[in-house]
Write a protein that holds these residues in place. Sequence first.
Motif, PDB file in Angstrom:
ATOM      1  N   GLU A 192      36.051  39.346  20.025  1.00 37.50           N
ATOM      2  CA  GLU A 192      36.768  38.199  20.550  1.00 37.50           C
ATOM      3  C   GLU A 192      36.828  37.120  19.472  1.00 37.50           C
ATOM      4  O   GLU A 192      35.831  36.798  18.829  1.00 37.50           O
ATOM      5  CB  GLU A 192      36.029  37.657  21.775  1.00 37.50           C
ATOM      6  CG  GLU A 192      36.657  36.439  22.377  1.00 37.50           C
ATOM      7  CD  GLU A 192      35.847  35.899  23.547  1.00 37.50           C
ATOM      8  OE1 GLU A 192      36.161  34.809  23.998  1.00 37.50           O
ATOM      9  OE2 GLU A 192      34.900  36.578  23.983  1.00 37.50           O
ATOM     10  N   LYS A 193      38.018  36.570  19.268  1.00 37.14           N
ATOM     11  CA  LYS A 193      38.166  35.479  18.327  1.00 37.14           C
ATOM     12  C   LYS A 193      37.697  34.209  19.019  1.00 37.14           C
ATOM     13  O   LYS A 193      38.250  33.789  20.028  1.00 37.14           O
ATOM     14  CB  LYS A 193      39.627  35.322  17.910  1.00 37.14           C
ATOM     15  CG  LYS A 193      39.820  34.297  16.821  1.00 37.14           C
ATOM     16  CD  LYS A 193      41.264  33.994  16.525  1.00 37.14           C
ATOM     17  CE  LYS A 193      42.051  35.183  16.109  1.00 37.14           C
ATOM     18  NZ  LYS A 193      43.422  34.843  15.665  1.00 37.14           N
ATOM     19  N   ILE A 194      36.664  33.607  18.487  1.00 40.76           N
ATOM     20  CA  ILE A 194      36.085  32.430  19.103  1.00 40.76           C
ATOM     21  C   ILE A 194      36.723  31.161  18.568  1.00 40.76           C
ATOM     22  O   ILE A 194      37.007  30.230  19.309  1.00 40.76           O
ATOM     23  CB  ILE A 194      34.559  32.384  18.866  1.00 40.76           C
ATOM     24  CG1 ILE A 194      33.927  33.581  19.574  1.00 40.76           C
ATOM     25  CG2 ILE A 194      33.956  31.083  19.367  1.00 40.76           C
ATOM     26  CD1 ILE A 194      32.475  33.775  19.289  1.00 40.76           C
ATOM     27  N   ASP A 195      36.984  31.135  17.270  1.00 40.26           N
ATOM     28  CA  ASP A 195      37.523  29.936  16.657  1.00 40.26           C
ATOM     29  C   ASP A 195      38.335  30.339  15.432  1.00 40.26           C
ATOM     30  O   ASP A 195      38.116  31.398  14.844  1.00 40.26           O
ATOM     31  CB  ASP A 195      36.371  29.013  16.243  1.00 40.26           C
ATOM     32  CG  ASP A 195      36.835  27.621  15.867  1.00 40.26           C
ATOM     33  OD1 ASP A 195      37.959  27.232  16.239  1.00 40.26           O
ATOM     34  OD2 ASP A 195      36.066  26.910  15.193  1.00 40.26           O
ATOM     35  N   GLU A 196      39.267  29.481  15.073  1.00 45.91           N
ATOM     36  CA  GLU A 196      40.089  29.737  13.898  1.00 45.91           C
ATOM     37  C   GLU A 196      40.282  28.414  13.166  1.00 45.91           C
ATOM     38  O   GLU A 196      40.543  27.390  13.791  1.00 45.91           O
ATOM     39  CB  GLU A 196      41.438  30.315  14.320  1.00 45.91           C
ATOM     40  CG  GLU A 196      42.351  30.639  13.179  1.00 45.91           C
ATOM     41  CD  GLU A 196      43.630  31.291  13.651  1.00 45.91           C
ATOM     42  OE1 GLU A 196      43.750  32.506  13.488  1.00 45.91           O
ATOM     43  OE2 GLU A 196      44.481  30.580  14.196  1.00 45.91           O
ATOM     44  N   GLU A 197      40.150  28.465  11.859  1.00 37.23           N
ATOM     45  CA  GLU A 197      40.286  27.254  11.070  1.00 37.23           C
ATOM     46  C   GLU A 197      40.974  27.620   9.758  1.00 37.23           C
ATOM     47  O   GLU A 197      40.623  28.605   9.111  1.00 37.23           O
ATOM     48  CB  GLU A 197      38.896  26.682  10.793  1.00 37.23           C
ATOM     49  CG  GLU A 197      38.881  25.452   9.954  1.00 37.23           C
ATOM     50  CD  GLU A 197      37.471  24.957   9.680  1.00 37.23           C
ATOM     51  OE1 GLU A 197      37.319  24.135   8.780  1.00 37.23           O
ATOM     52  OE2 GLU A 197      36.525  25.410  10.349  1.00 37.23           O
TER      53      GLU A 197
END
Length: 118
Positions: free
Chosen positions: A6-11
Amino acid sequence: MTIFKEKIDEEYLTTPEAKELLADIERERALDETREMPYNLSRAIEHVNRFAALDAEESRELVAELLELEKVDEQTGYKIADLLPQDRDELRAVYAQERFTLSGDELDEILNVVAKYE
């Protein structure tokens, strides 16, 4: 059985920011002599060392200034900061997949911001 991540965060990061992070990782790994540097990590370090034209602080300032412009979204701002286009043709290549085209004045406005950081 399939394992899903699961992608939790993207920056978004500019290349100079990635260079800073990778330099920290490289220093940590250098302290542990038993730990070998994976191929993909060494290639990533080599890449950012070769292509990071600005320092991390300058790249953040450039992105912030680009994001103030009307036709620059976050993803495009980071791409422009990494590529540092020199002329209209190079900048048009960044916008090639957008559904709109920029006028000459809009292109020049972006190029003037980039020119401050070269």
